[in-house]
Design a protein around this motif. Structure first.
Motif, PDB file in Angstrom:
ATOM      1  N   GLY A  97      45.475   6.229 -91.058  1.00 25.16           N
ATOM      2  CA  GLY A  97      46.600   5.253 -90.698  1.00 25.16           C
ATOM      3  C   GLY A  97      47.226   5.076 -92.408  1.00 25.16           C
ATOM      4  N   THR A  98      47.521   3.951 -92.699  1.00 24.20           N
ATOM      5  CA  THR A  98      48.183   3.453 -93.846  1.00 24.20           C
ATOM      6  C   THR A  98      47.218   3.651 -95.380  1.00 24.20           C
ATOM      7  OG1 THR A  98      47.625   1.314 -93.487  1.00 24.20           O
ATOM      8  CG2 THR A  98      49.782   1.940 -92.651  1.00 24.20           C
ATOM      9  N   THR A  99      46.175   3.962 -95.027  1.00 21.46           N
ATOM     10  CA  THR A  99      45.258   3.943 -96.023  1.00 21.46           C
ATOM     11  C   THR A  99      45.700   5.041 -96.988  1.00 21.46           C
ATOM     12  OG1 THR A  99      43.458   3.664 -94.919  1.00 21.46           O
ATOM     13  CG2 THR A  99      42.603   4.641 -97.055  1.00 21.46           C
ATOM     14  N   TYR A 100      46.711   5.887 -96.981  1.00 26.12           N
ATOM     15  CA  TYR A 100      47.260   6.905 -97.975  1.00 26.12           C
ATOM     16  C   TYR A 100      48.035   6.013 -99.157  1.00 26.12           C
ATOM     17  CZ  TYR A 100      51.669   6.590 -95.720  1.00 26.12           C
ATOM     18  OH  TYR A 100      52.972   6.082 -95.043  1.00 26.12           O
ATOM     19  N   VAL A 101      48.534   4.842 -98.703  1.00 24.95           N
ATOM     20  CA  VAL A 101      49.307   4.091 -99.928  1.00 24.95           C
ATOM     21  C   VAL A 101      48.451   3.478-100.758  1.00 24.95           C
ATOM     22  CG1 VAL A 101      50.987   3.443 -97.959  1.00 24.95           C
ATOM     23  CG2 VAL A 101      49.260   1.764 -98.500  1.00 24.95           C
ATOM     24  N   THR A 102      47.253   3.319-100.442  1.00 22.23           N
ATOM     25  CA  THR A 102      46.070   2.965-101.575  1.00 22.23           C
ATOM     26  C   THR A 102      45.518   3.999-102.070  1.00 22.23           C
ATOM     27  OG1 THR A 102      45.762   0.998-100.103  1.00 22.23           O
ATOM     28  CG2 THR A 102      44.175   1.409-101.617  1.00 22.23           C
ATOM     29  N   GLY A 105      44.975  10.369-101.713  1.00 23.87           N
ATOM     30  CA  GLY A 105      44.471  11.824-100.957  1.00 23.87           C
ATOM     31  C   GLY A 105      43.991  11.653 -99.483  1.00 23.87           C
ATOM     32  N   ALA A 106      44.206  10.370 -99.084  1.00 24.25           N
ATOM     33  CA  ALA A 106      43.827  10.231 -97.626  1.00 24.25           C
ATOM     34  C   ALA A 106      44.751  10.575 -96.581  1.00 24.25           C
ATOM     35  CB  ALA A 106      43.540   8.667 -97.386  1.00 24.25           C
ATOM     36  N   GLU A 107      44.982  11.885 -96.586  1.00 29.49           N
ATOM     37  CA  GLU A 107      46.191  12.345 -95.992  1.00 29.49           C
ATOM     38  C   GLU A 107      45.517  13.243 -94.762  1.00 29.49           C
ATOM     39  OE1 GLU A 107      49.442  12.119 -96.150  1.00 29.49           O
ATOM     40  OE2 GLU A 107      49.903  11.263 -97.840  1.00 29.49           O
ATOM     41  N   HIS A 108      44.529  13.350 -94.522  1.00 26.84           N
ATOM     42  CA  HIS A 108      43.575  14.058 -93.543  1.00 26.84           C
ATOM     43  C   HIS A 108      43.939  13.604 -92.349  1.00 26.84           C
ATOM     44  CE1 HIS A 108      40.997  10.691 -94.632  1.00 26.84           C
ATOM     45  NE2 HIS A 108      40.177  11.028 -93.923  1.00 26.84           N
ATOM     46  N   THR A 109      43.752  14.305 -91.264  1.00 26.26           N
ATOM     47  CA  THR A 109      43.892  13.988 -89.868  1.00 26.26           C
ATOM     48  C   THR A 109      43.006  14.073 -88.898  1.00 26.26           C
ATOM     49  OG1 THR A 109      44.159  16.440 -89.299  1.00 26.26           O
ATOM     50  CG2 THR A 109      46.217  15.329 -90.516  1.00 26.26           C
TER      51      THR A 109
END
Length: 430
Positions: free
Chosen positions: A48-53, A56-60
């Motif tokens: 979810g929104t973890t990529y804003v922190t 690299g958390a763009e995995h699906t």
């Protein structure tokens, strides 16, 4: 038509940063991966929104679902020939592992709260409904889609099969802890999965672990504990989730008030009306949501526009630690002061709570009870993990809860208007 129960002429492999390779030999699995519904998971982030922190958390969900399948494949390959393992359950295990997350929507947990949807119910509808996945599964047998659904819903008759995908140590958790750790760049989620798989043994009701592998299981439990508090419940990620939820609430409220959007949010109509068809749901992904968030930055509604700018440009809410038992006494005053400062507290003053129970032993009759992890002694006795491990016993059954109060500090610091009111607000908050 090729035999769906057959093997591919040549094994297919996916290169994977966590498991090195994901192996597919079964034609059934290969055809399921190629369905429209499974490919949709490429457009839904795992975290979810973890990529804003953690950038690299763009995995699906696509990555993760393949990973769970691979761990399941390795588990049951090791079970082959062992007591209590029924080889006829092999395919239903692999398929349930692959499809366990098929019902997730964009930013799924935030969406579920706002629009009262349930990814588990959508998983059921996708597997049993008029979908490409259903057509593939029915080539195995008319009852096969229901069998897969029963495993995912934990109602399947073979409890061992259910435990492999849904228990306190299962293929799902083993993949997401390692995968999320890899993509967020943290060290917390790593554990010795090779060792855990080597000491795993099937029993009639669940998988257990040889006592000699206890420390690998301890490591897994602690990895989970650390990942929840350092990654999944990170306060900055939660700030982004708060704003995301408020955007969706605001858009829904405006629609219900017959607000005239500059561009009609046609993809959201069935959500706003809570009359979501299967086809409508399958069209939703994070690309669609982000498209509207981009457009709504230009909307005439000041709140919707501001929230979308904040989300897209990462201008997040700040937070302070919050004790609801104490903070609630100030709550009416804070709400009143926010209104005096012309800041809508419904959208700009939010208490968010997170809680986790990293490991628990079985408590008969309690809601949400979990089957404990058992260790197998050399004498073939079963012993519950927290009775043998001081490390696990220390955190066993202890629920930790964290509360944060979120608000737009930049607005409070802007003293061009309502200076005295904003000063009072900050005195309460800080």
């Amino acid at each position: 038509m090729s035999n769906i129960l057959g093997q591919l002429e040549e094994e297919k492999v996916f290169k994977d940063p966590v498991h090195r390779y994901i192996h597919v030999k079964d034609r059934l699995i290969w055809e399921l991966v190629g369905t429209r519904e499974f490919q949709r998971l490429r457009r839904i982030r795992q975290l979810g929104t973890t990529y804003v922190t953690f950038h690299g958390a763009e995995h699906t969900r696509f990555n993760h679902s393949l990973g769970v399948y691979e761990i399941m494949r390795r588990m049951i390959s090791d079970f082959s020939g062992r007591p209590h393992w029924d080889e006829s359950e092999r395919l239903v295990c692999l398929v349930a592992a692959l499809l366990h997350d098929i019902g997730h929507g964009p930013f799924s947990h935030s969406f579920e709260k706002v629009f009262h949807t349930d990814h588990e119910e959508w998983t059921r509808r996708i597997i049993l409904g008029d979908t490409q996945i259903n057509k593939v599964l029915k080539r195995v047998g008319e009852d096969f889609p229901q069998k897969v659904t029963d495993v995912i819903e934990k109602t399947y008759s073979n409890k061992l099969v259910v435990s492999l995908i849904s228990s306190q140590i299962d293929a799902d958790r083993m993949d997401y802890l390692q995968r999320d750790a890899y993509y967020t760049g943290v060290s917390y989620g790593h554990f010795d999965m090779e060792r855990i798989l080597r000491v795993m043994r099937p029993t009639e009701d669940q998988a257990v672990f040889k006592q000699s592998g206890m420390h690998a299981v301890e490591d897994y439990i602690m990895s989970r504990y650390q990942m929840y508090w350092q990654v999944y419940f990170h306060p900055v990620t939660r700030s982004a989730e708060v704003i995301l939820s408020k955007i969706l609430h605001r858009a829904k409220h405006l629609y219900q008030q017959n607000y005239q959007f500059k561009q009609e949010p046609t993809h959201f109509y069935s959500l706003f009306n809570e009359k979501l068809s299967l086809e409508d749901y399958l069209r939703l992904d994070e690309a669609i949501v982000m498209y509207y968030f981009q457009i709504w930055q230009e909307e005439g509604d000041r709140i919707l526009s501001d929230l979308c700018v904040r989300f897209n440009d990462r201008k997040l809410f700040k937070y302070v630690e919050c004790d609801p038992s104490k903070q609630m006494s100030d709550w009416p005053t804070l709400i009143d002061l926010f209104k005096q400062a012309n800041i809508d507290p419904d959208y700009y003053l939010v208490i968010d709570s997170s809680s986790d129970l990293p490991y628990d032993f079985y408590r008969p009759g309690e809601e949400g009870e979990k089957i404990p992890i058992f260790l197998l002694t050399p004498e073939n006795d079963l012993r519950e993990l927290s009775r043998e491990s001081d490390v696990v016993e220390a955190i066993s059954g202890k629920k930790r809860t964290d509360h944060k109060l979120y608000f737009p500090l930049d607005v409070l610091n802007d003293e061009t208007e309502y200076k005295e009111v904003k000063k009072k607000i900050k005195e309460i908050l800080f």
